[in-house]
Scaffold this motif. Structure first.
Motif, PDB file in Angstrom:
ATOM      1  N   LYS A  56      48.299  25.744   9.138  1.00 11.87           N
ATOM      2  CA  LYS A  56      49.187  25.080  10.213  1.00 11.87           C
ATOM      3  C   LYS A  56      48.442  25.450  11.534  1.00 11.87           C
ATOM      4  CE  LYS A  56      53.660  26.387   7.937  1.00 11.87           C
ATOM      5  NZ  LYS A  56      54.614  27.125   7.831  1.00 11.87           N
ATOM      6  N   ARG A  57      47.706  26.725  11.661  1.00  6.08           N
ATOM      7  CA  ARG A  57      46.951  26.903  12.891  1.00  6.08           C
ATOM      8  C   ARG A  57      45.662  25.784  13.222  1.00  6.08           C
ATOM      9  NH1 ARG A  57      47.766  31.716  15.675  1.00  6.08           N
ATOM     10  NH2 ARG A  57      49.183  33.200  14.626  1.00  6.08           N
ATOM     11  N   SER A  58      45.171  25.618  12.124  1.00  8.89           N
ATOM     12  CA  SER A  58      44.098  24.520  12.177  1.00  8.89           C
ATOM     13  C   SER A  58      44.605  23.114  12.495  1.00  8.89           C
ATOM     14  CB  SER A  58      43.603  24.270  10.769  1.00  8.89           C
ATOM     15  OG  SER A  58      42.418  23.600  10.817  1.00  8.89           O
ATOM     16  N   LEU A  59      45.872  22.822  12.098  1.00  8.38           N
ATOM     17  CA  LEU A  59      46.592  21.491  12.763  1.00  8.38           C
ATOM     18  C   LEU A  59      46.934  21.588  13.938  1.00  8.38           C
ATOM     19  CD1 LEU A  59      47.392  18.727  11.809  1.00  8.38           C
ATOM     20  CD2 LEU A  59      49.884  20.131  11.338  1.00  8.38           C
ATOM     21  N   LEU A  60      47.515  22.790  14.589  1.00  7.26           N
ATOM     22  CA  LEU A  60      48.174  23.090  15.880  1.00  7.26           C
ATOM     23  C   LEU A  60      47.063  23.387  17.043  1.00  7.26           C
ATOM     24  CD1 LEU A  60      51.342  24.534  14.867  1.00  7.26           C
ATOM     25  CD2 LEU A  60      51.094  22.332  15.665  1.00  7.26           C
ATOM     26  N   ASP A  61      46.320  24.290  16.421  1.00  7.15           N
ATOM     27  CA  ASP A  61      45.171  24.978  17.299  1.00  7.15           C
ATOM     28  C   ASP A  61      43.885  23.958  17.325  1.00  7.15           C
ATOM     29  OD1 ASP A  61      46.882  27.019  18.025  1.00  7.15           O
ATOM     30  OD2 ASP A  61      45.970  28.269  16.775  1.00  7.15           O
ATOM     31  N   ASP A  62      43.206  23.999  16.419  1.00  6.67           N
ATOM     32  CA  ASP A  62      42.060  22.994  16.171  1.00  6.67           C
ATOM     33  C   ASP A  62      42.350  21.570  16.377  1.00  6.67           C
ATOM     34  OD1 ASP A  62      40.799  25.508  15.559  1.00  6.67           O
ATOM     35  OD2 ASP A  62      40.681  25.222  13.435  1.00  6.67           O
ATOM     36  N   GLY A  63      43.507  21.132  15.633  1.00  7.10           N
ATOM     37  CA  GLY A  63      43.614  19.823  16.206  1.00  7.10           C
ATOM     38  C   GLY A  63      44.351  19.392  17.384  1.00  7.10           C
TER      39      GLY A  63
ATOM     40  N   VAL B 200      41.397  14.220  10.661  1.00  6.13           N
ATOM     41  CA  VAL B 200      42.486  13.433   9.979  1.00  6.13           C
ATOM     42  C   VAL B 200      43.334  12.984  11.379  1.00  6.13           C
ATOM     43  CG1 VAL B 200      44.726  13.204   9.032  1.00  6.13           C
ATOM     44  CG2 VAL B 200      42.615  14.278   7.842  1.00  6.13           C
ATOM     45  N   LEU B 201      43.686  14.026  12.219  1.00 11.69           N
ATOM     46  CA  LEU B 201      44.240  13.525  13.649  1.00 11.69           C
ATOM     47  C   LEU B 201      43.419  12.513  14.291  1.00 11.69           C
ATOM     48  CD1 LEU B 201      46.024  16.853  14.534  1.00 11.69           C
ATOM     49  CD2 LEU B 201      47.096  14.883  13.449  1.00 11.69           C
ATOM     50  N   ASP B 202      41.958  12.679  14.325  1.00  5.93           N
ATOM     51  CA  ASP B 202      41.241  11.760  15.066  1.00  5.93           C
ATOM     52  C   ASP B 202      41.221  10.380  14.654  1.00  5.93           C
ATOM     53  OD1 ASP B 202      40.094  13.874  16.763  1.00  5.93           O
ATOM     54  OD2 ASP B 202      38.378  14.268  15.363  1.00  5.93           O
ATOM     55  N   MET B 203      41.433  10.194  13.178  1.00  5.41           N
ATOM     56  CA  MET B 203      41.664   8.918  12.870  1.00  5.41           C
ATOM     57  C   MET B 203      43.067   8.410  13.169  1.00  5.41           C
ATOM     58  SD  MET B 203      39.937   9.294   9.096  1.00  5.41           S
ATOM     59  CE  MET B 203      40.598   7.733   8.632  1.00  5.41           C
ATOM     60  N   PHE B 204      44.121   9.222  12.903  1.00  2.00           N
ATOM     61  CA  PHE B 204      45.306   8.815  13.474  1.00  2.00           C
ATOM     62  C   PHE B 204      45.417   8.221  14.881  1.00  2.00           C
ATOM     63  CE2 PHE B 204      49.730   9.451  15.052  1.00  2.00           C
ATOM     64  CZ  PHE B 204      50.478   9.044  13.946  1.00  2.00           C
ATOM     65  N   PHE B 205      44.871   8.934  15.872  1.00  4.60           N
ATOM     66  CA  PHE B 205      44.893   8.423  17.202  1.00  4.60           C
ATOM     67  C   PHE B 205      44.070   7.277  17.411  1.00  4.60           C
ATOM     68  CE2 PHE B 205      47.180  12.503  17.424  1.00  4.60           C
ATOM     69  CZ  PHE B 205      48.166  12.338  17.979  1.00  4.60           C
ATOM     70  N   GLN B 206      43.090   7.240  16.894  1.00  3.29           N
ATOM     71  CA  GLN B 206      41.699   6.193  17.188  1.00  3.29           C
ATOM     72  C   GLN B 206      42.416   4.743  16.633  1.00  3.29           C
ATOM     73  OE1 GLN B 206      38.121   6.996  15.364  1.00  3.29           O
ATOM     74  NE2 GLN B 206      37.229   5.159  16.232  1.00  3.29           N
ATOM     75  N   TYR B 207      42.794   4.760  15.488  1.00  4.49           N
ATOM     76  CA  TYR B 207      43.488   3.415  14.813  1.00  4.49           C
ATOM     77  C   TYR B 207      44.821   3.231  15.278  1.00  4.49           C
ATOM     78  CZ  TYR B 207      38.791   3.288  13.045  1.00  4.49           C
ATOM     79  OH  TYR B 207      37.346   3.458  12.894  1.00  4.49           O
ATOM     80  N   GLU B 208      45.334   2.745  16.434  1.00  3.89           N
ATOM     81  CA  GLU B 208      46.626   2.788  16.941  1.00  3.89           C
ATOM     82  C   GLU B 208      47.459   1.900  16.174  1.00  3.89           C
ATOM     83  OE1 GLU B 208      46.254   1.747  20.944  1.00  3.89           O
ATOM     84  OE2 GLU B 208      45.426   3.741  21.539  1.00  3.89           O
ATOM     85  N   TRP B 209      46.974   0.901  15.331  1.00  2.00           N
ATOM     86  CA  TRP B 209      47.597  -0.213  14.764  1.00  2.00           C
ATOM     87  C   TRP B 209      47.788  -0.191  13.238  1.00  2.00           C
ATOM     88  CZ3 TRP B 209      51.177  -1.808  18.092  1.00  2.00           C
ATOM     89  CH2 TRP B 209      50.868  -1.921  19.566  1.00  2.00           C
ATOM     90  N   HIS B 210      47.221   0.806  12.592  1.00  2.00           N
ATOM     91  CA  HIS B 210      46.929   0.866  11.380  1.00  2.00           C
ATOM     92  C   HIS B 210      48.131   1.582  10.463  1.00  2.00           C
ATOM     93  CE1 HIS B 210      45.154   1.024   7.346  1.00  2.00           C
ATOM     94  NE2 HIS B 210      44.259   0.368   7.683  1.00  2.00           N
ATOM     95  N   SER B 211      49.338   1.067  10.436  1.00  2.33           N
ATOM     96  CA  SER B 211      50.525   1.871  10.083  1.00  2.33           C
ATOM     97  C   SER B 211      50.286   2.397   8.597  1.00  2.33           C
ATOM     98  CB  SER B 211      51.707   0.872  10.006  1.00  2.33           C
ATOM     99  OG  SER B 211      51.911   0.434  11.207  1.00  2.33           O
TER     100      SER B 211
END
Length: 608
Positions: A423-430, A390-401
């Motif tokens: 939370k660990r998956s989000l902060l550590d893995d992500g 999910v975070l990969d998509m967030f930062f890949q598409y910079e203008w898709h609000s």
């Protein structure tokens, strides 16, 4: 006696009634016959006229709605009712003129939909005419003529509203519902199907038990799910998904006026929530074509939202989520390996591949799963590394609000939830903290170029960073998040980037002079940017909030747990000022310490 008059005095005659100006002129207008009767009235006064002549008159529909007795008596004759039905369902000859192709069929359908009891009496009195009309779907070639199908659906919908008992009997005897399913690719067939289902759901609450067993025995849900198979085209997929979502949602835009799906769960929804139905739905969605994936995910997202929004019993929800959990890995894989699509070039550059609606709908599904707080499902999210994807998509598409706002909700729900592994998956893995710092640094370089604004996700990124700080501060001393957020790079980011940005945002909220995040010098900001006018919402500058139309851009219907929850946003805004104070008071700057690695400007390190 009049006041002041003596007894026996004669009464004064009453004053003459005033006469309106030009009244004689109006009287003479009507007396001399200048008022012209309509051509249709003149036609009806004659002894010899045809149905075609009546339908050619411009005011025939209006006269029907005004219940013109002469006209209705003529139209209610058995031969005229039969002729009207012929115009609606029969295809004209190829060499026919425009009147036969367009005018007569349209006017005939409007007359039949004008709520004329005498005409309906004639229709239901003739078995031959009734049979010809209701066998239209079984005798017409596929695909249906969309114009004829629209006329047919309009008349049947009116009959359902005005003569429900008789119409339901005919629909049952003629097998109309299976025929509608056969022609589901036609939009009018979809509309009529939803109309029939809506009327059945409403009538079943007042009818005797078993009155509509014939409808429930058709296995409508299973048939529609099979329509999502890859063997069907995209039009079938789209209409089948709209029908299934229409069963779930209580406010369906496809419904006809005057009929609304009940808000209580229906037998159709119960059938859709059966584990077998969910399993087949997932299989057709993931293993089918790109169109099957897109429209199947539409149904799946609506189903997950229903499990969440209706606050259903866990015994009803868990079997549904258990089936979704078995295919969660396949859904996450689509995030990193989406269906092939042509690249898109817009004002921000080239998108290759574009984000696509399928991945946004998977985000909707993941958001619903996170909010359900089912431990077994949370474990699968961690196992399949859903949050890093999910975070990969967030930062890949910079203008898709639109997508950024949805990801922000997912991250906030994870951080505010009770599952530490998520939370660990989000902060550590992500690697969320490192990515926030890197994104801010990249944005600082980006806005140095002239005529450039901040990257599209910066507003959501500020909210996510604040949520990380708030969650860490809420932990007891020695908590793992406190240790993680005590890294020099993160401490420097909070002191040099996040806190000043929060202060500028706070000033904008209270109408003061606040700096604009795109600028680099506060003095220049204050001289260039003044406080926004009263008509400007300060949120518009820093935090994207999708409008109702934007929320519905991907199927429309977000249900009770709307991702742009106004109430939650208001509570977050009220608590944000407290968060600013907590950040300032909980961390102190050591002026003698060297700047943190990777930081820019703002010397000193923070101490917890």
């Amino acid at each position: 006696l009049f006041p002041g008059a003596s007894r026996g005095a004669a009464r004064a005659p009453p004053p003459p009634k005033s006469r309106p100006r030009n009244s004689r002129r109006y009287t003479m207008f009507w007396r001399l016959g200048f008022a012209q009767t309509s051509p249709l009235e003149q036609l009806l006064e004659t002894d010899d006229f045809t149905l075609q002549q009546v339908l050619e008159e411009n005011d025939v529909i209006q006269e029907c709605k005004q219940l013109n007795k002469k006209l209705i008596d003529f139209l209610a004759a058995p031969e005229q009712v039969a002729a009207l039905i012929d115009y609606v369902v029969d295809e004209p000859w190829e060499d026919s003129g425009d009147k036969e192709k367009f005018i007569y069929p349209y006017k005939a359908s409007e007359v039949l939909a004008s709520d004329l009891n005498a005409v309906y009496d004639g229709l239901f009195a003739s078995e031959a005419v009734l049979n010809k009309f209701f066998t239209f779907l079984s005798t017409a070639e596929s695909p249906l003529n969309p114009i004829r199908a629209g006329y047919f659906a309009k008349v049947v919908a009116t009959l359902l509203s005005r003569r429900p008992d008789e119409t339901f009997e005919v629909i049952r005897d003629k097998g109309l519902v299976p025929q509608l399913l056969d022609h589901i690719s036609t939009y009018s067939a979809l509309e009529l199907l939803l109309k029939v289902v809506g009327e059945v759901e409403e009538a079943s609450s007042v009818q005797q038990p078993g009155a509509f067993d014939w409808m429930y025995s058709i296995d409508l849900v299973s048939t529609l799910i099979t329509k999502l198979d890859a063997s069907h085209d995209s039009e079938v997929h789209a209409n089948a998904s709209v029908a299934l979502v229409g069963f779930i949602t209580s406010s369906n835009p496809m419904q006809w006026e005057g009929s609304a799906m009940p808000s209580v769960p229906s037998r159709f929804v119960s059938d859709l929530m059966h584990p077998t139905s969910v399993s087949v739905l997932l299989n057709n969605t993931i293993s089918g074509s790109d169109s099957s994936l897109e429209h199947g995910l539409t149904v799946l997202a609506a189903l997950v939202r229903h499990c969440l929004g209706e606050q259903r019993m866990s015994t009803e929800v868990e079997p549904v989520i258990a089936e979704v959990r078995t295919r969660l890995g396949d859904l996450v894989q689509v995030l990193s390996k989406p269906p092939q699509m042509e690249s898109v070039v817009n004002t921000t550059g080239k998108l290759d591949p574009p984000l696509g609606s399928s991945r946004v709908k998977i985000l909707e599904v993941l958001h619903g799963l996170v909010k359900l707080h089912i431990p077994a499902c949370d474990e699968k999210l961690v196992e399949h590394r859903a949050l890093p994807a999910v975070l990969d998509m967030f930062f890949q598409y910079e203008w898709h609000s639109f997508m950024h706002n949805l990801v922000q909700r997912i991250v906030e729900d994870v951080l505010q939830g009770g599952n530490e592994e998520l939370k660990r998956s989000l902060l550590d893995d992500g690697k969320l903290l490192d990515r926030i710092i890197t994104a801010h640094a990249a944005n600082e370089e980006w806005v140095k170029e002239p005529k450039r604004s901040r990257k599209g996700y910066m507003g959501q990124l500020r909210n996510i960073a604040n949520c990380v700080v708030k969650t860490a501060l809420a932990q007891e001393q020695g908590g793992w998040m406190l240790d993680l957020t005590a890294s020099p790079a993160w401490v420097h980011y909070v002191s040099a980037e996040l806190e000043p940005e929060n202060e500028r945002y706070e000033k904008l909220q209270v109408g003061g002079y606040g700096g604009h995040p795109n600028s680099h010098k506060e003095s220049e900001e204050e001289s260039e940017f003044s406080s926004p006018p009263a008509t400007v919402n300060p949120y518009d500058h820093f935090n994207f909030r999708p409008s109702e139309d934007a929320q519905n851009m991907f199927d429309g219907e977000w249900g009770e747990d709307d991702y742009d929850e106004v109430g939650e946003d208001k509570e977050e805004d009220e608590g944000e000022n407290q968060l600013l104070g907590s950040i300032r008071n909980s961390l102190k700057v050591d002026p003698d310490a060297p700047p943190a690695p990777g930081g820019g400007g703002g010397g000193g390190a923070w101490k917890a």
